[in-house]
Each structure stands twice: as C-alpha cells, then as structure tokens.
Design a protein around this motif. Sequence first.
Motif, PDB file in Angstrom:
ATOM      1  N   LEU A  11       0.785  -1.145   0.058  1.00 34.21           N
ATOM      2  CA  LEU A  11       0.057  -0.135  -0.041  1.00 34.21           C
ATOM      3  C   LEU A  11       1.004   1.190  -0.035  1.00 34.21           C
ATOM      4  N   VAL A  12       1.871   1.374   0.898  1.00 30.40           N
ATOM      5  CA  VAL A  12       2.859   2.545   0.787  1.00 30.40           C
ATOM      6  C   VAL A  12       3.594   2.586  -0.507  1.00 30.40           C
ATOM      7  N   ASP A  13       3.907   1.491  -1.034  1.00 33.58           N
ATOM      8  CA  ASP A  13       4.807   1.631  -2.163  1.00 33.58           C
ATOM      9  C   ASP A  13       3.846   2.292  -3.311  1.00 33.58           C
ATOM     10  N   ALA A  14       2.501   1.728  -3.375  1.00 30.15           N
ATOM     11  CA  ALA A  14       1.488   2.249  -4.273  1.00 30.15           C
ATOM     12  C   ALA A  14       1.354   3.771  -4.158  1.00 30.15           C
ATOM     13  N   MET A  15       0.907   4.063  -2.757  1.00 27.28           N
ATOM     14  CA  MET A  15       0.913   5.572  -2.741  1.00 27.28           C
ATOM     15  C   MET A  15       2.203   6.591  -3.046  1.00 27.28           C
ATOM     16  N   ARG A  16       3.323   5.996  -2.801  1.00 28.24           N
ATOM     17  CA  ARG A  16       4.483   6.830  -3.200  1.00 28.24           C
ATOM     18  C   ARG A  16       4.581   6.882  -4.542  1.00 28.24           C
ATOM     19  N   ALA A  17       4.366   5.879  -5.244  1.00 26.69           N
ATOM     20  CA  ALA A  17       4.321   5.812  -6.862  1.00 26.69           C
ATOM     21  C   ALA A  17       3.231   6.841  -7.259  1.00 26.69           C
ATOM     22  N   MET A  18       2.378   6.862  -6.729  1.00 28.91           N
ATOM     23  CA  MET A  18       1.090   7.584  -7.281  1.00 28.91           C
ATOM     24  C   MET A  18       0.997   9.166  -6.925  1.00 28.91           C
ATOM     25  N   GLY A  19       1.695   9.306  -5.702  1.00 32.20           N
ATOM     26  CA  GLY A  19       1.785  10.704  -5.240  1.00 32.20           C
ATOM     27  C   GLY A  19       0.407  11.042  -4.678  1.00 32.20           C
ATOM     28  N   PRO A  20       0.476  12.317  -3.952  1.00 35.63           N
ATOM     29  CA  PRO A  20      -0.510  12.753  -2.904  1.00 35.63           C
ATOM     30  C   PRO A  20      -1.926  13.085  -3.513  1.00 35.63           C
ATOM     31  N   ASP A  21      -1.765  13.346  -4.852  1.00 34.13           N
ATOM     32  CA  ASP A  21      -3.051  13.777  -5.452  1.00 34.13           C
ATOM     33  C   ASP A  21      -3.590  12.805  -6.497  1.00 34.13           C
ATOM     34  N   ALA A  22      -3.387  11.404  -6.447  1.00 39.58           N
ATOM     35  CA  ALA A  22      -3.901  10.616  -7.286  1.00 39.58           C
ATOM     36  C   ALA A  22      -5.383  10.188  -6.705  1.00 39.58           C
ATOM     37  N   PRO A  23      -6.280   9.772  -7.770  1.00 39.99           N
ATOM     38  CA  PRO A  23      -7.767   9.450  -7.205  1.00 39.99           C
ATOM     39  C   PRO A  23      -7.596   8.036  -6.466  1.00 39.99           C
ATOM     40  N   THR A  24      -8.761   7.695  -5.846  1.00 40.43           N
ATOM     41  CA  THR A  24      -8.558   6.666  -5.160  1.00 40.43           C
ATOM     42  C   THR A  24     -10.184   6.191  -5.269  1.00 40.43           C
ATOM     43  N   LEU A  25     -10.373   4.885  -5.030  1.00 42.10           N
ATOM     44  CA  LEU A  25     -11.713   4.343  -4.881  1.00 42.10           C
ATOM     45  C   LEU A  25     -12.657   4.839  -3.862  1.00 42.10           C
ATOM     46  N   CYS A  26     -11.944   5.454  -2.982  1.00 39.98           N
ATOM     47  CA  CYS A  26     -12.770   5.971  -1.727  1.00 39.98           C
ATOM     48  C   CYS A  26     -13.276   7.246  -2.128  1.00 39.98           C
ATOM     49  N   ALA A  35      -4.372   8.479   3.177  1.00 43.50           N
ATOM     50  CA  ALA A  35      -3.009   8.505   3.869  1.00 43.50           C
ATOM     51  C   ALA A  35      -3.383   8.918   5.258  1.00 43.50           C
ATOM     52  N   ALA A  36      -4.002  10.164   5.264  1.00 44.28           N
ATOM     53  CA  ALA A  36      -4.319  10.726   6.479  1.00 44.28           C
ATOM     54  C   ALA A  36      -5.466   9.715   7.517  1.00 44.28           C
ATOM     55  N   HIS A  37      -6.324   9.443   6.714  1.00 49.93           N
ATOM     56  CA  HIS A  37      -7.068   8.119   7.474  1.00 49.93           C
ATOM     57  C   HIS A  37      -6.350   7.019   8.055  1.00 49.93           C
ATOM     58  N   LEU A  38      -5.578   6.494   7.146  1.00 44.01           N
ATOM     59  CA  LEU A  38      -4.564   5.521   7.949  1.00 44.01           C
ATOM     60  C   LEU A  38      -3.827   6.108   9.124  1.00 44.01           C
ATOM     61  N   TYR A  39      -3.259   7.176   8.956  1.00 41.48           N
ATOM     62  CA  TYR A  39      -2.445   7.790   9.945  1.00 41.48           C
ATOM     63  C   TYR A  39      -3.180   7.907  11.180  1.00 41.48           C
ATOM     64  N   GLU A  69      -3.814  18.308   5.525  1.00 44.83           N
ATOM     65  CA  GLU A  69      -3.441  19.523   5.243  1.00 44.83           C
ATOM     66  C   GLU A  69      -1.904  19.958   5.958  1.00 44.83           C
ATOM     67  N   THR A  70      -1.750  19.474   7.066  1.00 47.58           N
ATOM     68  CA  THR A  70      -0.573  19.970   7.832  1.00 47.58           C
ATOM     69  C   THR A  70       0.818  18.711   7.827  1.00 47.58           C
ATOM     70  N   THR A  71       0.522  17.577   7.310  1.00 43.29           N
ATOM     71  CA  THR A  71       1.375  16.702   7.565  1.00 43.29           C
ATOM     72  C   THR A  71       2.235  16.437   6.224  1.00 43.29           C
ATOM     73  N   GLU A  72       3.597  16.516   6.454  1.00 45.49           N
ATOM     74  CA  GLU A  72       4.271  16.483   5.144  1.00 45.49           C
ATOM     75  C   GLU A  72       3.935  14.929   4.565  1.00 45.49           C
ATOM     76  N   TRP A  73       3.962  14.843   3.221  1.00 48.26           N
ATOM     77  CA  TRP A  73       3.320  13.715   2.397  1.00 48.26           C
ATOM     78  C   TRP A  73       4.383  12.481   2.767  1.00 48.26           C
ATOM     79  N   ASN A  74       5.434  12.606   2.571  1.00 54.11           N
ATOM     80  CA  ASN A  74       6.548  11.524   2.833  1.00 54.11           C
ATOM     81  C   ASN A  74       6.589  11.241   4.223  1.00 54.11           C
ATOM     82  N   ALA A  75       6.513  12.202   5.238  1.00 52.61           N
ATOM     83  CA  ALA A  75       6.641  11.884   6.597  1.00 52.61           C
ATOM     84  C   ALA A  75       5.350  10.984   6.920  1.00 52.61           C
ATOM     85  N   MET A  76       4.268  11.373   6.430  1.00 56.03           N
ATOM     86  CA  MET A  76       3.158  10.641   6.822  1.00 56.03           C
ATOM     87  C   MET A  76       3.048   9.067   6.327  1.00 56.03           C
TER      88      MET A  76
END
Length: 206
Positions: A11-26, A35-39, A69-76
């Motif tokens: 999952l993390v690999d997929a999100m890293r590959a897609m970046g923070p603004d990719a669509p999801t099925l949610c 990612a914020a939900h999981l965090y 909004e406030t957590t850096e993408w890669n840090a999250m």
Amino acid sequence: MTAAQRERAALVDAMRAMGPDAPTLCEGWKTRDLAAHLYIREYRPDATAGIAVPALARYTEKVQNRAAETTEWNAMLDKIAGGPPLYSPFRLLDPIANLAEMFIHCEDVRRAQPGWEPRTLDDATVKGLTRTLSLMARLTLAKAPARTALRTPEGKTLVTAGKGDSVIVTGRPEELLLFAVGREARVGFDGDPAAVQALRDAPKAL
C-alpha cells in the motif's frame, strides 16, 4: 514479515508511486486523504472511534482533514510504513485487524488507475483475507436484495447471505472480499438478470 505487513508495504509503495493527489476508489478521497485516514487510525486514538461510530464522525473528519493539510506527505507515509505505535491497540492486533484494511486500501489506490490488473497474492494472504471475508460479508450482505452465495472458481461456497432470488457471485477470495465491501472486483454473476443488477447496485456497508 506477516501478511499484514506485506500488504502495508504494498500500500505504501503504491501511494508513493502515485503521489499525494492521485484518485482512489474511496469516494471523495485522493491518496493524501487516504493516507491521513490510515495515519489517524493508528496514531490518533482520540479520533479513531469516529471511523466506526457515526456520532463521533465529525470530530474524526476534522482531525483527518487537519492531518492531510499539515503533515508532510513522505513523513506521513513513513509513519504508516512503520506500523502501529506502541500505544496503539492495532499493534497487538496487527495481523488480524490490518490485513484486510491494508489490502482493500492498496486496491483502492491501484484500481482507481487505468489499466490495472489483479495482483497474485501469496497463500498466507489469501487465507487471511478468506477468514475476513467469512465474517465481513455476512454483515455487509445481510440486507442484500438477493440470496447471495460467494463462491470460488473451484466451486466452494464461502458465504451465503441476503434474501430474495438466488445469485451466485464467483471469484477468488480476495476479489469476493472487495465485492463484499463495495469495491471494484473481478467477479462473475449467475442468476436472474434483475436480481443480479439489484445486488450490484445495492449498498454494501456495515
């Protein structure tokens, strides 16, 4: 590495590959929101209850939006990749509580993209997801508008739930799980066309 840990890594690999603004099925969520939900699910126990309890959902949404909004993408993503912290109940329950969560959300990311194909999962992952399916589908399909049998390609019926005309849904256990929670799934249907359509259109939620 457990099956849950492997799915977390995927999952993390997929999100890293897609970046923070990719669509999801949610619905309404981009990868940053997912990612914020999981965090917050693992790192903000004060907000976790609202994921399942409607009365607390507004607070959870506020905390989640703030995290997005406030957590850096890669840090999250690094936090998610590291697994539940010591104080999280999900740390002890990780193999049970997180396998399906990580698998479903990994597919939420992957299957929102064009040209996706199902992954080949190892036997331990399939067995774990089959156990989850046996419990979850009885809840999500309890009010289904058809007597629904979830069946493997080998002909084994894993779950039967719902009322009405008989419909058989056939697919691998992981695909049946995705169908049972209302996600994009590679499954086949056998039954009266009207009953099949009603089943496909029916909401599938706890």
